[in-house]
Design an enzyme around this catalytic site. Structure first.
Site, mmCIF file in Angstrom:
data_model
loop_
_atom_site.group_PDB
_atom_site.id
_atom_site.type_symbol
_atom_site.label_atom_id
_atom_site.label_comp_id
_atom_site.label_asym_id
_atom_site.label_seq_id
_atom_site.Cartn_x
_atom_site.Cartn_y
_atom_site.Cartn_z
ATOM 1 N N GLU A 2 0.761 -13.343 5.306
ATOM 2 C CA GLU A 2 1.632 -12.178 5.520
ATOM 3 C C GLU A 2 2.583 -12.490 6.667
ATOM 4 O O GLU A 2 3.692 -12.922 6.454
ATOM 5 C CB GLU A 2 0.776 -10.933 5.798
ATOM 6 C CG GLU A 2 1.562 -9.632 5.701
ATOM 7 C CD GLU A 2 0.646 -8.428 5.595
ATOM 8 O OE1 GLU A 2 1.151 -7.305 5.702
ATOM 9 O OE2 GLU A 2 -0.573 -8.609 5.407
ATOM 10 N N GLU A 15 -7.017 -5.053 13.269
ATOM 11 C CA GLU A 15 -6.156 -4.231 12.413
ATOM 12 C C GLU A 15 -6.821 -2.899 12.090
ATOM 13 O O GLU A 15 -6.150 -1.868 12.013
ATOM 14 C CB GLU A 15 -5.873 -4.988 11.113
ATOM 15 C CG GLU A 15 -5.005 -4.240 10.126
ATOM 16 C CD GLU A 15 -4.735 -5.056 8.878
ATOM 17 O OE1 GLU A 15 -3.773 -4.750 8.164
ATOM 18 O OE2 GLU A 15 -5.497 -6.010 8.603
#
Length: 909
Positions: free
Chosen positions: A526, A795
């Protein structure tokens, strides 16, 4: 020179050079065709079959297959070549070695994913393929099926990919060409290229400057010496419209007589895969190089050298290099002296011109990516098979530098991970498709060899090492910390392990994710410039580091990718087709507002004003009633909130969070308009803010101060963004505190609510609760991450048990609350823009222990120290730059004004 200074188009006979070999050029010119399904698909993969006949046997065959939304399976003649279950793959290219192929009939079967959680089109599935090989006479053979050569079916029968499967109509039908042009031109990875040019200067050099960039990554040398310590150049951007050019003073590297400019060009960000867009995500092959060297000689004459047809090129020892996947270097192929004058390059190829790219060239004035620290392994564990696992004790972004001695041809392999499995082996599952593997093949130098990669980086704490010759010692491998080299402006030291851990983890997550652009994570497939993460974190980012140049550069990226209708991209560069999300695209307003608040910097506003106006108009023109109901495209909402069962769950009404975000942006626009002399626009945005505020209250606020669905985030945003009438603020804060207590004194907030949670509580009479949440060590909390051994911010609140596919251990968003440590623990915040005055309002709670913080402001350093006396009294002391006014607000006491100097205050036990 500003970030948006454009570079003149190549002149003086300079051209763009193709960084490819002859085989790569032939492959590029052979071309691809995309094939589409005939009807909109479902979530099940779509099947494609290409039947082809070879008139001759082929050798050294390779097959490239690409799909728009991922490749669950690829079969040749019924044999499985590739399989994937990654739902986040997006555009995917697989390049597979086939070896020899016999003459006769063959069948390629491809399963193509038609559903992606963030990519709407194409629903029909899209596939392309290219077969390349050598014929019987050694000639190059290319076969690429056109759309009509494929047969496709949405719901294929079991065994459809077998070599002898029968394809029956009407379920199976010929594929079609796409209705619209496809902006993806996949090309498999190729080795890096060495490119060089010699030139002669007739006299001594007074001054020289090299402007250089590439579509691909580059490392440049003049007369055998690197031109700078900048890494991963050029940095990531939307290369369709914007390419950064690096400019260097190279006077000291040149001399009268023969000189040589050598450049190694690899895939870099331009050619490497980007999630959702595949390889070459923002342009087509080939990789390209452009350089212009301007030399002023001592006699006053000038000369210009650069990329022209006199250059020569050869294959580099870097055999493979991709941002996500790692780098492979074969030291046996190194050519000593290749970037120095006098090197014999007669066996090298001549260069050829590449197509001129459509992007504008912009001089980079933001801080470059550099190596800033070197870490030694904290622990080396030898596995039963003789391989090793290294623990650096810190999660970070960068790579390893190795010092090794061994026989020629031995390959040392390094694989990178954030976590270990229960068996002590590295666990790479959360990296998804990113292979994160470096390989170094030794040349056999008896004196030893030192190597580090050039065109990749990793996010990791642990490294698995295989192939190491002999004993592996800690002195043999360094962990190289790499990031945009911003000046550190915030320091924080605390006696409380949770506070120190929270600050440390947040700082390292910022360090790891400020890599050219502000990425969400540095490790998995990502590493995107998600604007939602950025906008919630930017006030904290500005406390930790000087973000002025970095912000200005990123705002240029936001403008470059802004859609024609005014919507900002939710990622920059825009790898995913997501635009205009509330809480994400807010970055287009929040970042310049942060520059003004933290530095009193309004210079960026003239560059950025029209862009912000277009963004505000995009929302307002379809929402005249003041509720953001229309144009909420990818509606993330309070992302990753505690109670969410799926990614897009609405734990707080998304109409509430969207309207709250809109109101805040309107208030910021009004402030920025006033300070930049735009009085009429200030009145316009103030009126709109009042309209939105009224609509918010009418829709979501009850007479007793309850907000929305009683979620934590609903209350926090209403209070943080000043949306409530004054007479309801205390009641709403009490409802929030009660809701937090009802859940067991924990927060259920996600990305949007968490950053403001503690400030809201502390500002509305619930400082005790704010401190409890801050120091909490049970799940979910920041302290839970600390006691579980985290060295960066996770996260997810449940990072240690959450979904492996969506679980970064180095993600700064939830660390946005760290600004609270500066503001309310240290008691240092800007009372007016640019710290022209300081507000000192610490909580002064004995549970917070002792500590010291420094905020290096544009006015000078503000130093705060605090502690608790032997009898339990809290004390606080500030050192202020000369002449700097400060307002000191201690709990339960009237404000006190101070100017410059050292000031100590005490609050009884």
């Amino acid at each position: 020179m500003t970030m948006d200074t454009e570079v003149d188009a190549p002149a003086d006979g300079l051209i763009w050079l193709a960084a490819e070999d002859e085989a790569g050029r032939a492959e590029r010119e052979a071309g691809w065709w995309w094939a589409w399904g005939d009807t909109p698909g479902e979530k099940a993969p779509r099947a494609f079959v290409w039947r082809f006949t070879l008139a001759q046997p082929l050798t050294d065959a390779r097959l490239s297959v690409a799909a728009q939304k991922g490749l669950p399976g690829v079969w040749l003649d019924g044999v499985l070549l590739h399989a994937s279950t990654d739902p986040m793959a997006g555009r995917e290219l697989q390049d597979m070695a086939l070896g020899d192929l016999a003459a006769g009939e063959h069948r390629l079967a491809v399963a193509v994913r038609t559903f992606h959680p963030f990519i709407a089109e194409p629903r029909q599935g899209g596939v392309g393929a290219l077969l390349r090989a050598k014929g019987e006479q050694g000639d190059a053979v290319f076969l690429a099926p056109q759309p009509a050569d494929w047969w496709t079916c949405q719901r294929a029968e079991e065994g459809w990919h077998a070599a002898d499967a029968v394809l029956l109509a009407p379920a199976w039908a010929p594929a079609q060409a796409p209705a619209e042009a496809i902006d993806w031109h996949p090309a498999p990875a190729q080795p890096a290229r060495l490119m060089r040019r010699e030139f002669t200067l007739p006299g001594p050099v007074q001054q020289a400057r090299l402007h250089i960039t590439a579509l691909g990554g580059y490392e440049a040398l003049l007369n055998g010496q690197r031109i700078s310590d900048a890494l991963l150049t050029p940095e990531n951007s939307d290369f369709r419209v914007r390419l950064l050019v690096q400019s260097h003073d190279v006077t000291a590297l040149l001399h009268a007589g023969p000189n040589a400019l050598g450049v190694m060009v690899g895939d870099g960000f331009y050619a490497s895969e980007a999630i959702g867009r595949g390889r070459y995500p923002f342009g087509s092959a080939p990789r390209r190089l452009w350089a212009r060297l301007e030399v002023l000689l001592a006699d006053g004459s000038t000369q210009v050298w650069g990329t022209d047809t006199a250059w020569r090129s050869a294959t580099a020892p870097v055999r493979f290099a991709e941002i996500y996947h790692g780098e492979s270097h074969d030291a046996r192929l190194e050519q000593a002296g290749w970037a120095s004058p006098g090197f014999d390059d007669r066996d090298w190829l001549p260069v050829w011109a590449a197509p001129v790219p459509p992007c504008a060239l912009h001089l980079q004035s933001s801080e470059p990516i550099r190596e800033t620290l070197s870490l030694a392994p904290r622990q080396i564990t030898q596995l039963p098979n003789g391989e090793h696992v290294l623990d650096f004790g810190q999660n970070f972004a960068g790579w390893c530098r190795i010092r090794v001695r061994g026989e020629a041809g031995r390959t040392v392999t390094l694989r990178f991970a954030e976590i270990l499995g229960e068996d002590g082996q590295i666990d790479m599952r959360n990296l998804r498709a990113a292979r994160c593997t470096d390989r170094y093949t030794l040349r056999g130098d008896a004196a030893g060899e030192t190597w580090a990669p050039r065109f990749t980086y990793h996010g990791f704490r642990y490294v698995h090492v295989s192939g190491w010759p002999g004993e592996l010692k800690a002195s043999d491998i360094d962990g190289v910390v790499v990031h945009s080299d911003l000046a550190v402006t915030g320091e924080f030291e605390s006696s409380h392990p949770v506070l120190q851990g929270l600050w440390h983890n947040t700082f390292w997550s910022q360090r790891s994710n400020f890599v050219g652009v502000p990425t969400d994570c540095p490790q998995r497939d990502e590493r995107l410039g998600w604007t939602g993460d950025a906008q919630v974190f930017w006030p904290t980012a500005a406390c930790n580091m000087d973000v002025r140049g970095f912000t200005r550069r990123f705002l240029g990226d936001l403008r470059a990718s802004q859609r024609a209708d005014g919507a900002y991209a939710d990622t920059n560069p825009p790898a995913l087709p997501a635009y205009g999300a509330h809480g994400w695209s807010d970055a287009g307003v929040v970042l310049p507002h942060t520059l003004w608040r933290h530095y009193a910097d309004t210079t960026v506003l003239d560059e950025h004003w029209a862009s912000m106006e277009r963004w505000m108009h995009w929302i307002a023109e379809v929402n005249p009633d003041g509720l953001w109901q229309q144009r909420r495209e990818v509606d993330f909402g309070d992302w990753l909130s505690l109670d969410a069962k799926t990614l897009m769950d609405e734990t707080t009404p998304k109409l509430l969070t969207a309207t709250a975000c809109w109101a805040r942006m309107l208030g910021m626009m009004a402030e920025l308009a006033r300070v930049s002399g735009r009085a009429e626009r200030a009145a316009h945005f103030t009126a709109w803010q009042q309209r939105v505020r009224a609509a918010f209250n009418a829709r979501f606020v009850q007479a007793d101060g309850q907000v929305g669905n009683h979620s934590h985030t609903g209350y926090i945003l209403a209070l943080a963004f000043d949306l409530l009438p004054d007479d309801l603020r205390a009641a709403a804060a009490s409802h929030l505190a009660a809701a937090i207590r009802a859940r067991g004194t924990l927060l259920t907030t996600g990305f949007l609510g968490t950053p403001y949670s503690l400030d809201v509580l502390a500002a509305h009479g619930h400082a005790d609760l704010a401190v409890e949440l801050l120091l909490r060590t049970e799940f979910p909390s920041w302290g839970y991450m600390v006691v579980r051994g985290a060295t960066t911010i996770w996260e997810r609140w449940n990072g240690d048990t959450g979904d492996v596919a969506m679980n970064s251990f180095n993600h700064y968003a939830l660390g946005a609350v760290t600004g609270f440590l500066y503001r309310r623990v240290a008691g240092v915040e800007a009372a007016s823009p640019g710290f022209a005055a300081v507000l000192c309002r610490p909580l002064m709670d004995a549970r917070l222990g002792s500590g010291r913080a420094v905020q290096h402001t544009v006015q000078g350093p503000v130093v705060a120290t605090w502690g608790v006396t032997a009898d339990g009294a809290c004390w606080h002391e500030w050192q202020l730059p000369e002449g700097l006014p400060a307002t000191v607000c201690l709990p339960g006491q009237p404000p006190v004004e101070r100017v410059g100097g050292t000031h100590r205050f005490e609050r009884g036990a």
